[in-house]
Design a protein around this motif. Structure first.
Motif, PDB file in Angstrom:
ATOM      1  N   THR A  60       0.847  -1.199   0.000  1.00 40.93           N
ATOM      2  CA  THR A  60       0.000   0.000   0.000  1.00 40.93           C
ATOM      3  C   THR A  60       0.884   1.252   0.000  1.00 40.93           C
ATOM      4  O   THR A  60       2.063   1.196   0.395  1.00 40.93           O
ATOM      5  CB  THR A  60      -0.902   0.062   1.245  1.00 40.93           C
ATOM      6  OG1 THR A  60      -0.068   0.125   2.401  1.00 40.93           O
ATOM      7  CG2 THR A  60      -1.831  -1.135   1.332  1.00 40.93           C
ATOM      8  N   GLU A  61       0.282   2.357  -0.357  1.00 44.48           N
ATOM      9  CA  GLU A  61       1.008   3.627  -0.390  1.00 44.48           C
ATOM     10  C   GLU A  61       1.508   4.020   0.998  1.00 44.48           C
ATOM     11  O   GLU A  61       2.496   4.740   1.126  1.00 44.48           O
ATOM     12  CB  GLU A  61       0.104   4.763  -0.905  1.00 44.48           C
ATOM     13  CG  GLU A  61      -0.498   4.547  -2.259  1.00 44.48           C
ATOM     14  CD  GLU A  61      -1.853   3.850  -2.165  1.00 44.48           C
ATOM     15  OE1 GLU A  61      -1.888   2.665  -1.773  1.00 44.48           O
ATOM     16  OE2 GLU A  61      -2.871   4.468  -2.500  1.00 44.48           O
ATOM     17  N   ILE A  62       0.792   3.549   2.024  1.00 47.61           N
ATOM     18  CA  ILE A  62       1.169   3.945   3.392  1.00 47.61           C
ATOM     19  C   ILE A  62       2.528   3.311   3.749  1.00 47.61           C
ATOM     20  O   ILE A  62       3.450   3.999   4.192  1.00 47.61           O
ATOM     21  CB  ILE A  62       0.069   3.520   4.400  1.00 47.61           C
ATOM     22  CG1 ILE A  62      -1.160   4.397   4.155  1.00 47.61           C
ATOM     23  CG2 ILE A  62       0.507   3.677   5.838  1.00 47.61           C
ATOM     24  CD1 ILE A  62      -2.307   3.752   3.569  1.00 47.61           C
ATOM     25  N   THR A  63       2.630   2.020   3.501  1.00 49.76           N
ATOM     26  CA  THR A  63       3.888   1.337   3.790  1.00 49.76           C
ATOM     27  C   THR A  63       4.990   1.840   2.854  1.00 49.76           C
ATOM     28  O   THR A  63       6.128   2.078   3.281  1.00 49.76           O
ATOM     29  CB  THR A  63       3.696  -0.188   3.620  1.00 49.76           C
ATOM     30  OG1 THR A  63       2.649  -0.577   4.518  1.00 49.76           O
ATOM     31  CG2 THR A  63       4.950  -0.963   3.933  1.00 49.76           C
ATOM     32  N   ASP A  86      -6.490  12.149  -2.442  1.00 48.94           N
ATOM     33  CA  ASP A  86      -6.575  11.975  -0.989  1.00 48.94           C
ATOM     34  C   ASP A  86      -5.292  12.475  -0.332  1.00 48.94           C
ATOM     35  O   ASP A  86      -4.296  12.735  -1.008  1.00 48.94           O
ATOM     36  CB  ASP A  86      -6.848  10.515  -0.600  1.00 48.94           C
ATOM     37  CG  ASP A  86      -5.729   9.560  -1.006  1.00 48.94           C
ATOM     38  OD1 ASP A  86      -4.593  10.017  -1.250  1.00 48.94           O
ATOM     39  OD2 ASP A  86      -5.992   8.354  -1.083  1.00 48.94           O
ATOM     40  N   LYS A  88      -2.792  11.512   3.012  1.00 53.95           N
ATOM     41  CA  LYS A  88      -2.550  10.513   4.047  1.00 53.95           C
ATOM     42  C   LYS A  88      -1.571  11.093   5.057  1.00 53.95           C
ATOM     43  O   LYS A  88      -0.555  11.662   4.667  1.00 53.95           O
ATOM     44  CB  LYS A  88      -1.939   9.248   3.433  1.00 53.95           C
ATOM     45  CG  LYS A  88      -2.801   8.665   2.331  1.00 53.95           C
ATOM     46  CD  LYS A  88      -2.172   7.417   1.735  1.00 53.95           C
ATOM     47  CE  LYS A  88      -2.995   6.885   0.597  1.00 53.95           C
ATOM     48  NZ  LYS A  88      -2.754   7.578  -0.682  1.00 53.95           N
ATOM     49  N   ASN A  96       0.344   4.690  13.323  1.00 60.30           N
ATOM     50  CA  ASN A  96      -1.044   5.037  13.055  1.00 60.30           C
ATOM     51  C   ASN A  96      -1.086   5.782  11.734  1.00 60.30           C
ATOM     52  O   ASN A  96      -0.072   6.343  11.299  1.00 60.30           O
ATOM     53  CB  ASN A  96      -1.558   5.932  14.195  1.00 60.30           C
ATOM     54  CG  ASN A  96      -3.056   6.104  14.138  1.00 60.30           C
ATOM     55  OD1 ASN A  96      -3.757   5.279  13.543  1.00 60.30           O
ATOM     56  ND2 ASN A  96      -3.545   7.173  14.721  1.00 60.30           N
ATOM     57  N   PHE A  97      -2.202   5.771  11.090  1.00 61.73           N
ATOM     58  CA  PHE A  97      -2.335   6.575   9.872  1.00 61.73           C
ATOM     59  C   PHE A  97      -3.784   7.027   9.714  1.00 61.73           C
ATOM     60  O   PHE A  97      -4.694   6.359  10.207  1.00 61.73           O
ATOM     61  CB  PHE A  97      -1.879   5.785   8.634  1.00 61.73           C
ATOM     62  CG  PHE A  97      -2.659   4.522   8.374  1.00 61.73           C
ATOM     63  CD1 PHE A  97      -3.819   4.539   7.615  1.00 61.73           C
ATOM     64  CD2 PHE A  97      -2.252   3.309   8.905  1.00 61.73           C
ATOM     65  CE1 PHE A  97      -4.543   3.383   7.385  1.00 61.73           C
ATOM     66  CE2 PHE A  97      -2.969   2.144   8.683  1.00 61.73           C
ATOM     67  CZ  PHE A  97      -4.114   2.177   7.921  1.00 61.73           C
ATOM     68  N   ILE A  99      -6.431   8.720   6.634  1.00 62.90           N
ATOM     69  CA  ILE A  99      -6.555   9.069   5.216  1.00 62.90           C
ATOM     70  C   ILE A  99      -7.778   9.950   5.061  1.00 62.90           C
ATOM     71  O   ILE A  99      -8.856   9.609   5.547  1.00 62.90           O
ATOM     72  CB  ILE A  99      -6.740   7.803   4.350  1.00 62.90           C
ATOM     73  CG1 ILE A  99      -5.653   6.763   4.671  1.00 62.90           C
ATOM     74  CG2 ILE A  99      -6.732   8.159   2.869  1.00 62.90           C
ATOM     75  CD1 ILE A  99      -5.840   5.440   3.950  1.00 62.90           C
ATOM     76  N   ASN A 100      -7.598  11.078   4.421  1.00 58.78           N
ATOM     77  CA  ASN A 100      -8.770  11.892   4.095  1.00 58.78           C
ATOM     78  C   ASN A 100      -9.096  11.616   2.634  1.00 58.78           C
ATOM     79  O   ASN A 100      -8.375  12.055   1.739  1.00 58.78           O
ATOM     80  CB  ASN A 100      -8.455  13.379   4.295  1.00 58.78           C
ATOM     81  CG  ASN A 100      -9.465  14.257   3.576  1.00 58.78           C
ATOM     82  OD1 ASN A 100     -10.622  13.871   3.422  1.00 58.78           O
ATOM     83  ND2 ASN A 100      -9.026  15.417   3.102  1.00 58.78           N
ATOM     84  N   ASP A 101     -10.156  10.859   2.387  1.00 56.45           N
ATOM     85  CA  ASP A 101     -10.545  10.640   0.996  1.00 56.45           C
ATOM     86  C   ASP A 101     -12.027  10.908   0.809  1.00 56.45           C
ATOM     87  O   ASP A 101     -12.634  10.492  -0.156  1.00 56.45           O
ATOM     88  CB  ASP A 101     -10.176   9.223   0.526  1.00 56.45           C
ATOM     89  CG  ASP A 101     -10.661   8.145   1.490  1.00 56.45           C
ATOM     90  OD1 ASP A 101     -11.490   8.458   2.359  1.00 56.45           O
ATOM     91  OD2 ASP A 101     -10.194   6.999   1.360  1.00 56.45           O
TER      92      ASP A 101
END
Ligand code: SF4
Lengths: 228, 311
Positions: A60-63, A86, A88, A96-97, A99-101
């Motif tokens: 994922t984009e987060i990792t 969005d 992130k 923790n993360f 996401i505003n989507d």
């Protein structure tokens, strides 16, 4: 092995050759050009289309963002990734993360509205901002209402440059609601090439802000680094 | 037998004992494909609209109001004004069993009084089977999705105790990998395939907070039911709920917690306090309209799994 990040508006590829990061960027619908001659099992994909492009593994984009940022900065508290659709916020320390989507305010799409309104290119916003002498208050955190507020500030006599600066501050305030306690915040994503927005973020966040040399390819690089 | 709609946990022991057939109106929501007009929370808005249009056929409705959900209180009144006989049921915030006992007597009056006093005992036996399913699921012997579909049905026992007993007996056991054990707390997700999706992304739900409340309480008469149900955690102070969760999560050795919340639901406001109170990696989700699990939620689940793997 390469990292491929196919997002909502752009596609990026990154490799590391002799310790040096090489990359290319194109629009999403041209992503195939980036992987010509590259075997599927050499691709580690990320981004919105990570599962639909050929790949050996996905992340994922987060990792990907965490691995990509660590290539440049070893000590990171928080990463803010401002994408086209969005935003992130990754709290690396506390695992923790967010996401505003759901809402365009605080994403690249918001600035696109602004650029469209003035019929200018997105990348001109930063330059305009730097010419502003005053910054009008734009308080609305909803993208649509902020645009009407922006128009009333034009009516009130503020210049285009000043209103653009006002919008960058409104944008930065919106992002700041998502950012947790931290000393160092790393900004990534194509949107942070906009120096006006970065100036507003520096002031509003009041933290040590770091930006990697090419903030747009961090996730592609991170996808690769998460695997190797 | 009259069909009694319920909007949240109402002791099914009492409804069956009074000769009623409970029907949890929330159960139709996830697969309803409805987009209600005047809505805050989609759960209450959808059952409200379907009850008013008589798309859910019940003879009367019990709205759980006090200690649970204000949206349900208002949407329930909307249904009452449409002409459906409706009763409002209140849990005590302070857990006073005598207050709950008086509520249960009022409720049994609304339902026409106890006719089958043996039913609560039979339900307690079924709930023991529910506890067993819950335990086997947390040891990887029953799939999280299958366990959830049974446990969530304990609010109304599908209106048919014999049929439900058979459904429980037909559960298949096998061995499931438990790589990332997660607890699902908060209200149940409004997506009908949530547990399957989580599992396909490498997250195994080994605890479902609200369904666990459905199998945890019981009693053979009104006094016992009142003493037990007054500890229904969702109606009580948050600190109590957090302490209860701490114990359950510890027992189940979870790796992380998913806090599911719903758009326009007061439970969202609890997120910060729950995060402070529970020392686990936590993912907060917010759903809105029903259906299958959307991409945005899948991305969060996938990223959460990756995060748990990195720890
Ligand atoms: S999700 Fe929240 S608002 Fe909706 S019915 Fe449940 S408690 Fe009420």
């Amino acid at each position: 092995m390469i990292g491929l990040d196919v997002g909502s508006t752009t596609a990026k590829i990154a490799t590391i050759e002799n310790g040096e990061v090489k990359y290319r960027i194109t629009s999403t619908h041209n992503w195939k050009e980036l992987v010509k001659g590259i075997g599927n099992d050499e691709i580690i994909s990320t981004g919105y289309f990570r599962h639909s492009v050929p790949h050996r593994a996905t992340v994922t984009e987060i990792t990907a963002a965490i691995y990509g940022v660590r290539h440049y900065f070893s000590d990171v508290d928080v990463i803010v990734d401002i994408g086209g659709q969005d935003t992130k916020v990754i709290d690396v320390r506390r695992n923790n993360f967010i996401i505003n989507d759901k809402c365009s305010a605080g994403t690249g799409a918001f600035l696109e509205f602004v650029a469209n309104y003035f019929k200018i290119e997105l990348n001109e916003l930063g330059r305009l901002h730097l010419k502003a002498e005053r910054v009008p208050d734009i308080n609305n955190t909803c993208g649509v209402f902020a645009i009407s507020e922006m128009i009333s500030q034009l009516v009130a006599g503020y210049s285009k440059e000043e209103v653009v600066a006002g919008m960058h501050y409104a944008f930065a305030r919106r992002i700041s609601f998502m950012v947790p306690q931290a000393e160092t915040v790393v900004l990534i994503g194509g949107t942070v090439k906009n120096e006006g927005l970065v100036a507003a973020l520096r002031e509003i966040l009041g933290k040590n802000i770091l930006i990697p040399g090419e903030p747009q390819i961090i996730n592609a690089l991170g996808a690769l680094k998460s695997y190797i | 037998m009259s069909k009694i709609g319920i909007t949240a946990l109402v002791p099914p022991e009492l409804i069956f004992a009074c000769g009623g057939e409970p029907f949890d109106v929330n159960n139709v929501v996830p697969a309803s494909r409805k987009y209600p007009k005047n809505k805050l929370c989609a759960w209450t808005a959808i059952w409200k609209e379907m009850l008013i249009k008589k798309e859910i056929a019940v003879d009367s409705l019990i709205v759980v109001a006090g200690g649970d959900c204000h949206n349900a209180l208002v949407d329930g009144q909307n249904v009452a004004m449409s002409g459906l006989p409706t009763h409002f049921f209140f849990y005590p915030f302070d857990g006073d069993p005598e207050y709950l006992e008086s509520q249960l007597y009022r409720l049994s009056g609304f339902l026409g009084d106890i006719q089958f006093p043996e039913k609560p005992g039979e339900i307690m036996e079924l709930k023991k089977l529910g506890q067993m399913i819950d335990m086997k699921r947390s040891c990887g012997k029953i799939s999280p999705a299958e366990a959830f579909s049974i446990l969530i049905s304990f609010s109304d026992l599908r209106g048919d105790m014999d049929g439900f007993r058979k459904a429980i007996a037909s559960i298949k056991e096998s061995d499931f990998e438990l790589d990332s054990r997660v607890a699902l707390i908060g209200v149940p997700p409004i997506y009908y395939d949530f547990h399957e999706v989580a599992q396909s992304l490498g997250l195994q739900v080994v605890f479902d907070e609200l369904p666990y409340e459905f199998i945890r309480h019981g009693g053979t008469d009104i006094k016992e039911i009142a003493r037990d149900y007054c500890n229904y955690t969702f109606a009580r102070p948050l600190s109590l709920r957090i302490n209860f969760l701490r114990e359950e999560l510890e027992k189940r050795k979870v790796d992380g917690v998913i806090h599911y919340t719903q758009f326009a639901c007061h439970h969202m406001l609890e997120d910060e306090l729950i995060r402070e109170g529970l020392d686990y990696p936590m993912l907060t989700l917010q759903g809105d309209l029903p259906g299958n699990t959307p991409q945005q939620i899948k991305l969060r689940l996938e990223a959460f799994r990756e995060m748990l793997e990195r720890l």
